[in-house]
Structures are given as C-alpha cells and as structure tokens.
Motif scaffolding. Structure first.
Motif, mmCIF file in Angstrom:
data_model
loop_
_atom_site.group_PDB
_atom_site.id
_atom_site.type_symbol
_atom_site.label_atom_id
_atom_site.label_comp_id
_atom_site.label_asym_id
_atom_site.label_seq_id
_atom_site.Cartn_x
_atom_site.Cartn_y
_atom_site.Cartn_z
ATOM 1 N N VAL A 125 0.840 -1.199 0.000
ATOM 2 C CA VAL A 125 0.000 0.000 0.000
ATOM 3 C C VAL A 125 0.874 1.247 0.000
ATOM 4 C CG1 VAL A 125 -1.768 1.302 1.242
ATOM 5 C CG2 VAL A 125 -1.861 -1.202 1.222
ATOM 6 N N VAL A 126 0.548 2.190 -0.903
ATOM 7 C CA VAL A 126 1.231 3.482 -0.959
ATOM 8 C C VAL A 126 0.365 4.499 -0.214
ATOM 9 C CG1 VAL A 126 2.066 5.326 -2.470
ATOM 10 C CG2 VAL A 126 2.267 2.936 -3.196
ATOM 11 N N TYR A 127 0.965 5.219 0.739
ATOM 12 C CA TYR A 127 0.220 6.221 1.505
ATOM 13 C C TYR A 127 0.489 7.608 0.921
ATOM 14 C CZ TYR A 127 -0.888 2.649 4.908
ATOM 15 O OH TYR A 127 -1.389 1.516 5.515
ATOM 16 N N PHE A 128 -0.581 8.257 0.469
ATOM 17 C CA PHE A 128 -0.450 9.562 -0.176
ATOM 18 C C PHE A 128 -0.515 10.696 0.839
ATOM 19 C CE2 PHE A 128 -2.336 6.843 -3.528
ATOM 20 C CZ PHE A 128 -1.312 6.935 -4.454
ATOM 21 N N ARG A 129 0.273 11.745 0.589
ATOM 22 C CA ARG A 129 0.323 12.897 1.471
ATOM 23 C C ARG A 129 -0.485 14.047 0.854
ATOM 24 N NH1 ARG A 129 5.210 11.036 0.579
ATOM 25 N NH2 ARG A 129 5.778 12.834 -0.699
ATOM 26 N N GLY A 130 -1.767 13.822 0.736
ATOM 27 C CA GLY A 130 -2.657 14.859 0.229
ATOM 28 C C GLY A 130 -3.100 14.640 -1.203
ATOM 29 N N ALA A 131 -4.060 15.477 -1.629
ATOM 30 C CA ALA A 131 -4.646 15.358 -2.964
ATOM 31 C C ALA A 131 -3.626 15.599 -4.064
ATOM 32 C CB ALA A 131 -5.812 16.334 -3.096
ATOM 33 N N GLU A 132 -2.723 16.540 -3.832
ATOM 34 C CA GLU A 132 -1.716 16.868 -4.851
ATOM 35 C C GLU A 132 -0.780 15.688 -5.088
ATOM 36 O OE1 GLU A 132 1.816 20.168 -5.524
ATOM 37 O OE2 GLU A 132 0.117 20.677 -4.219
ATOM 38 N N ASN A 133 -0.383 15.036 -4.012
ATOM 39 C CA ASN A 133 0.497 13.870 -4.111
ATOM 40 C C ASN A 133 -0.179 12.737 -4.883
ATOM 41 O OD1 ASN A 133 1.781 11.398 -1.804
ATOM 42 N ND2 ASN A 133 2.727 12.151 -3.666
ATOM 43 N N THR A 149 -8.063 3.891 -1.264
ATOM 44 C CA THR A 149 -9.005 3.994 -0.145
ATOM 45 C C THR A 149 -8.875 5.354 0.523
ATOM 46 O OG1 THR A 149 -9.011 1.621 0.329
ATOM 47 C CG2 THR A 149 -9.668 3.073 2.106
ATOM 48 N N PHE A 150 -10.000 6.057 0.643
ATOM 49 C CA PHE A 150 -10.066 7.304 1.400
ATOM 50 C C PHE A 150 -10.605 6.942 2.780
ATOM 51 C CE2 PHE A 150 -10.127 8.390 -3.008
ATOM 52 C CZ PHE A 150 -9.475 9.603 -3.121
ATOM 53 N N TYR A 151 -9.833 7.235 3.821
ATOM 54 C CA TYR A 151 -10.200 6.735 5.149
ATOM 55 C C TYR A 151 -9.935 7.780 6.232
ATOM 56 C CZ TYR A 151 -5.247 6.239 6.386
ATOM 57 O OH TYR A 151 -3.922 6.493 6.674
ATOM 58 N N ALA A 152 -10.403 7.468 7.452
ATOM 59 C CA ALA A 152 -10.106 8.279 8.633
ATOM 60 C C ALA A 152 -9.738 7.319 9.760
ATOM 61 C CB ALA A 152 -11.314 9.131 9.020
ATOM 62 N N VAL A 153 -8.700 7.633 10.493
ATOM 63 C CA VAL A 153 -8.179 6.705 11.502
ATOM 64 C C VAL A 153 -9.162 6.484 12.651
ATOM 65 C CG1 VAL A 153 -5.755 7.149 11.016
ATOM 66 C CG2 VAL A 153 -6.963 8.603 12.649
ATOM 67 N N TRP A 154 -10.088 7.442 12.886
ATOM 68 C CA TRP A 154 -11.015 7.335 14.009
ATOM 69 C C TRP A 154 -12.289 6.558 13.652
ATOM 70 C CZ3 TRP A 154 -15.322 9.390 12.006
ATOM 71 C CH2 TRP A 154 -15.186 10.406 11.042
ATOM 72 N N ASN A 155 -12.446 6.215 12.389
ATOM 73 C CA ASN A 155 -13.681 5.578 11.945
ATOM 74 C C ASN A 155 -13.595 4.056 12.080
ATOM 75 O OD1 ASN A 155 -15.324 4.286 9.497
ATOM 76 N ND2 ASN A 155 -16.323 6.191 10.093
ATOM 77 N N LYS A 178 -1.723 -0.917 -8.654
ATOM 78 C CA LYS A 178 -1.238 -0.489 -7.346
ATOM 79 C C LYS A 178 -2.389 -0.117 -6.402
ATOM 80 C CE LYS A 178 3.243 1.121 -9.055
ATOM 81 N NZ LYS A 178 4.220 2.239 -9.077
ATOM 82 N N PHE A 179 -2.077 -0.187 -5.114
ATOM 83 C CA PHE A 179 -3.049 0.098 -4.058
ATOM 84 C C PHE A 179 -2.552 1.285 -3.239
ATOM 85 C CE2 PHE A 179 -3.831 -4.111 -5.414
ATOM 86 C CZ PHE A 179 -5.141 -4.438 -5.076
ATOM 87 N N GLY A 180 -3.440 2.228 -2.989
ATOM 88 C CA GLY A 180 -3.054 3.413 -2.230
ATOM 89 C C GLY A 180 -4.088 3.782 -1.181
ATOM 90 N N LYS A 181 -3.651 4.587 -0.203
ATOM 91 C CA LYS A 181 -4.548 5.072 0.843
ATOM 92 C C LYS A 181 -4.249 6.542 1.107
ATOM 93 C CE LYS A 181 -5.776 2.476 4.328
ATOM 94 N NZ LYS A 181 -5.750 1.625 5.551
ATOM 95 N N ILE A 182 -5.298 7.272 1.482
ATOM 96 C CA ILE A 182 -5.108 8.672 1.849
ATOM 97 C C ILE A 182 -6.000 8.986 3.045
ATOM 98 C CG2 ILE A 182 -6.783 9.427 0.102
ATOM 99 C CD1 ILE A 182 -5.025 11.985 -0.155
ATOM 100 N N ASP A 183 -5.400 9.514 4.091
ATOM 101 C CA ASP A 183 -6.107 9.844 5.327
ATOM 102 C C ASP A 183 -6.759 11.212 5.169
ATOM 103 O OD1 ASP A 183 -6.976 10.424 7.859
ATOM 104 O OD2 ASP A 183 -5.053 10.064 8.860
ATOM 105 N N ILE A 184 -8.080 11.226 4.974
ATOM 106 C CA ILE A 184 -8.760 12.506 4.742
ATOM 107 C C ILE A 184 -8.967 13.284 6.036
ATOM 108 C CG2 ILE A 184 -9.874 11.751 2.608
ATOM 109 C CD1 ILE A 184 -12.433 11.304 4.205
ATOM 110 N N GLY A 185 -8.699 12.632 7.174
ATOM 111 C CA GLY A 185 -8.704 13.365 8.433
ATOM 112 C C GLY A 185 -7.527 14.326 8.488
ATOM 113 N N ARG A 186 -6.388 13.887 7.974
ATOM 114 C CA ARG A 186 -5.173 14.719 7.933
ATOM 115 C C ARG A 186 -5.122 15.581 6.673
ATOM 116 N NH1 ARG A 186 0.081 11.264 8.847
ATOM 117 N NH2 ARG A 186 0.948 13.371 8.846
#
Length: 265
Positions: A125-133, A149-155, A178-186
């Motif tokens: 899994v690739v973790y993205f640092r924001g929409a631009e990334n 996957t768009f996710y939030a750590v508290w959910n 490829k598989f990626g994730k982006i924390d929309i809380g951050r």
C-alpha cells in the motif's frame, strides 16, 4: 476470515481483556457469590435503570455495527467494544463511585497496554500525502491502475477494512496495478476534491475509488437517488467481485508481458 481464524484472533489479549471488561457488570451483578460480596445484597437482579441502560446499549451497538459495515464476528466485537465499555463505566459509577473509578482506571490501562491487533502481514500500500500527491502519482504513469481507499483513523469501518485492503494489495499488487490510501482526516482537501464526506456522521467512510488512465471509473459506496449512500459490505469478497480484481490482475499481467516483449524486440 474463517471461524477458526476468528477464534484464534479472540485468544489475543486485546479481545480477551475487552470481552471481560464488556461483560464485567453483568457477571458481577448476576453471579450470586460476586453479587453478594461486591453489592452487599441477596437480590442479584437488575434494577430498572440498569435494565434501561443495557437495553439502550443493545440498540446502539446494533445500529453502529451496521453502519460500520461489520461483516464478521471480530468486526462486530471491535465496533461494539467502546460502547459496551462506556455502558459498563456508567453502570459501575451508578452502583458505586469507587468501583466506577477502579473500572475507569482498568479501562484506560487496558487501552494503552493492549491496543487493537492490526494486520501484520506484508502489504504493498502506498500512503499519499494529500490530494496533490495522489494526482501527481496518477499522472506520472497513466498505464498504472490504482485502487485507492479514502479513510479516517477514528472511523471503526475504516479500521475494520484496513487489514482486508492490506491483504488484497499483497495478493494483487503489481507494478501496473497499485493500491493506495489517503487519510482525509489529515488531508481534508483530498476529501473535498474527491467528494468524500469526512464528518463523524458520514456514510462514505471508507470510500474505495478505482482509477484507470488517471481517471476515476468506479467507487464504493455510491449515492442513491435520494442523496443518501447505498450500504456497501467492505469484505474481501465484495471488493474482489465489485472491482473485478481478478480481471484487473490478469489485464495488468498481460500488459506487463507485452511491454517486456516490445522492449526485448
């Protein structure tokens, strides 16, 4: 996850201690020996207020676990622990302030010492640092298919889905799939750009989006005609079937073979 795997998971300290904490008040109030000693009474029955709290707890757990999209015994337990422990805390304080304080200390101690187990296997899994990334990565090579996957750590639903997504990335990940994730809380700007509601009442968490040639072609969950969202079971089989991972994998593999053959020629 199979029943055997579920049972094996339950033997981990996190689940054992949380089950004990969740059942503590019921056990102490209903078992005669414990009831007689701790509550100084021979009437080991629930009082009206206690019954109301337990009944309300059952309703809350049922609603929240359904919203979380829990699809297995472990998922149901993970989603319900916080509510059952808070209900127990209220019951203990209602019975005796001192016992409530002791329960609260144990509650906090267990939370720090025994965090919830997470998927420990390999993942891709690739973790993205924001929409631009994310946008940069999509544009870098349009031949790469991305499942993000768009996710939030508290959910709770996102927490339950995390090991499934990691496992799928390990099983299907290729250089062009490829598989990626982006924390929309951050990164709330990513939530805004990709139209994912990140509020605590959101029915869009997690949201899984399939990108092909740098464009979105599919996502789950999806809205219905009434501006609500169709409930989606975030299970391993559901993701495989709805997004056609087996077909995507075969396509990506054939594409890689063709690319290598052309380079060799």
């Amino acid at each position: 996850m199979s029943i055997k795997q579920d049972l094996r998971q339950l033997l981990k300290p996190y689940y054992l201690f949380n089950i004990l904490l969740s059942l503590s008040y019921i056990a102490f109030k209903r078992l005669p020996v414990l009831c007689n000693y701790f509550f100084q009474t021979d009437q080991c029955e629930f009082e009206g207020r206690e019954t109301e709290i337990l009944f309300f707890l059952i309703i809350v757990v049922m609603i929240r676990t359904r919203k979380a999209g829990s699809v297995s015994m472990i998922s149901y337990l993970s989603s319900s622990f916080i509510y059952t422990k808070i209900a127990n805390l209220i019951l203990w304080f209602n019975a005796d302030i001192l016992m409530g304080i002791v329960y609260g200390i144990i509650f906090i101690f267990v939370a720090f010492i025994f965090p919830e187990p997470t998927y420990s296997g390999a993942d891709q899994v690739v973790y993205f640092r924001g929409a631009e990334n994310l946008e940069e990565e999509l544009q870098k090579d349009k031949q790469v298919t991305w499942l993000v996957t768009f996710y939030a750590v508290w959910n709770p639903a996102c927490v339950n889905f995390a090991p499934i997504f990691s496992k799928l990335s390990n099983e299907y990940g290729l250089e062009n799939l490829k598989f990626g994730k982006i924390d929309i809380g951050r990164h709330p700007e990513a939530a805004k750009k990709y139209q994912v509601n990140d509020s605590s009442f959101s029915k869009q968490l997690p949201t899984v989006v399939l990108f092909k040639e740098a464009k979105e072609v599919m996502r789950r969950p999806i809205p219905d005609g009434k501006k609500s969202f169709v409930k989606f079971p975030f299970s391993e089989e559901s993701i495989k079937n709805v997004f056609g991972l087996n077909c995507l994998y075969d396509e990506a593999k054939n594409q890689s073979k063709t690319k290598r053959r052309l380079k060799a020629d």
